[in-house]
Design an enzyme around this catalytic site. Structure first.
Site, short mmCIF file in Angstrom:
data_model
loop_
_atom_site.label_atom_id
_atom_site.label_comp_id
_atom_site.label_asym_id
_atom_site.label_seq_id
_atom_site.Cartn_x
_atom_site.Cartn_y
_atom_site.Cartn_z
N ASN A 69 0.76 -0.94 -0.08
CA ASN A 69 -0.25 -0.20 0.42
C ASN A 69 0.64 1.19 -0.11
O ASN A 69 2.21 1.53 0.82
CB ASN A 69 -0.82 0.50 1.41
CG ASN A 69 -0.51 0.75 2.31
OD1 ASN A 69 0.01 2.20 2.68
ND2 ASN A 69 0.16 0.22 3.05
N LEU A 73 -1.88 8.37 4.33
CA LEU A 73 -1.80 8.70 5.02
C LEU A 73 -3.33 9.86 4.78
O LEU A 73 -3.40 10.88 5.28
CB LEU A 73 -0.68 9.85 5.90
CG LEU A 73 0.11 9.12 6.77
CD1 LEU A 73 1.39 9.95 6.97
CD2 LEU A 73 -0.49 7.64 7.53
N CYS A 130 6.06 5.77 8.74
CA CYS A 130 5.18 5.26 7.82
C CYS A 130 5.94 5.60 6.12
O CYS A 130 6.62 6.61 6.48
CB CYS A 130 4.44 6.65 7.68
SG CYS A 130 3.22 6.13 6.13
N GLY A 243 2.33 -7.50 13.17
CA GLY A 243 2.87 -8.12 11.34
C GLY A 243 2.46 -8.59 11.10
O GLY A 243 3.22 -9.89 11.39
#
Length: 303
Positions: A69, A73, A130, A243
């Protein structure tokens, strides 16, 4: 009787199962599928100081045993959250935790200052991991200095429980975890996604618009379990494991490795009831193994 409650800093969760940011919306999207009150906590999608459109499409792709992905954000900013979303979720019978991100230290602090007045926000998860933004995010989480600078600044602005979300895209994650602990983190969560990419071989072009993205799903679990075990043996604050957790058995594996609590992410896209099933599995597992509390499960791996 099994006691499923766990403590993270000053925060008590009714059980150790939470949802991972970015995979569960704001919780209300899943209310038709599960009883949200059965969860230990909901970590809402990443929240930034200002509205973000996210990255261009395509920004998601399936991979063997996982997904990539590069959403970036996407959200409408903290003020929109406070005015429009918070009133709808503040009375949920579970802990509401906000994932906080930013392009600068000032951004992180600004978000926290606006969240301080929302008394039903039980904790924040500071996202320094991120991989899908050009500024901030993972750039803070790959060095001890970067981690310390963000965490210490947020600590001064936030007096409730602070979890720091770590990136696995580093040489030694224990160093970053110690830096977060030293700067005032009440807990650390790991791992966020691994940096990966996919190529459309017929078009000879990257599948994602950003070329690279974050890899999640079952394929990363063994590496994430190893990192949770390493960090749990390196810090004294609680570790939240995530995870590739696809079911209750996986959740127990992370707890045996040293996690106090867990987050379930990608699996929500496959089975929207996976979180409550995981709670049930953990309870059954503890009963079968004669464990009275989650403290007996955390770090119980025999070596």
């Amino acid at each position: 009787m099994v006691n499923l409650s766990v403590k993270i800093g000053s925060l008590t969760l009714k059980n150790p199962v939470m949802t991972a940011s970015g995979t569960f919306g704001y919780g209300e999207e899943f209310a038709d599928f599960i009883d949200l009150s059965r969860l230990g906590g909901i970590i809402v999608k990443g929240t930034t100081l200002n509205s973000r459109q996210g990255n261009p499409y395509p920004r998601m792709a399936e991979t063997p045993s996982g997904m990539l992905n590069a959403v970036g954000l996407q959200n409408k900013g903290v003020d929109y959250f406070a005015q429009h979303i918070y009133p709808r979720i503040k009375d949920l019978d579970t802990r509401v935790i906000v994932n906080v991100s930013g392009a600068s230290i000032e951004d992180y602090v600004g978000v926290c200052e606006r969240l301080r007045g929302l008394d039903k926000v039980a904790a924040i998860e500071v996202n320094i991991s991120c991989p899908n933004v050009k500024q901030g995010g993972m750039s803070f989480g790959t060095t001890c200095d970067g981690c310390e600078s963000v965490v210490s600044a947020v600590r001064r602005a936030w007096d409730r429980t602070m979890i720091v979300k770590l990136t696995p895209n580093v040489t030694d994650i224990t160093e970053i975890a110690r830096a977060a602990e030293g700067a005032g983190a009440d807990a650390v969560s790991l791992t966020n996604t691994f940096l990966g990419m996919a190529i459309d071989v017929e078009r000879q072009r990257p599948v994602l618009s950003t070329i690279t993205g974050g890899l999640s799903g079952a394929c990363i679990r063994p590496i994430a379990v190893r990192m949770v075990w390493q960090v749990a043996n390196a810090v004294s604050v609680p570790v939240v494991g995530l995870g590739g957790i696809m079911n209750g058995r996986d959740a127990v594996e992370f707890m045996l490795a040293g996690a106090t609590a867990v987050q379930i992410g990608t699996a929500n896209f496959i089975d929207p009831q996976v979180t409550v099933k995981a709670v049930e599995y953990i309870q059954d597992y503890m009963q079968r193994h004669g464990m009275a509390s989650c403290a007996e499960l955390t770090g119980a791996m025999k070596v």
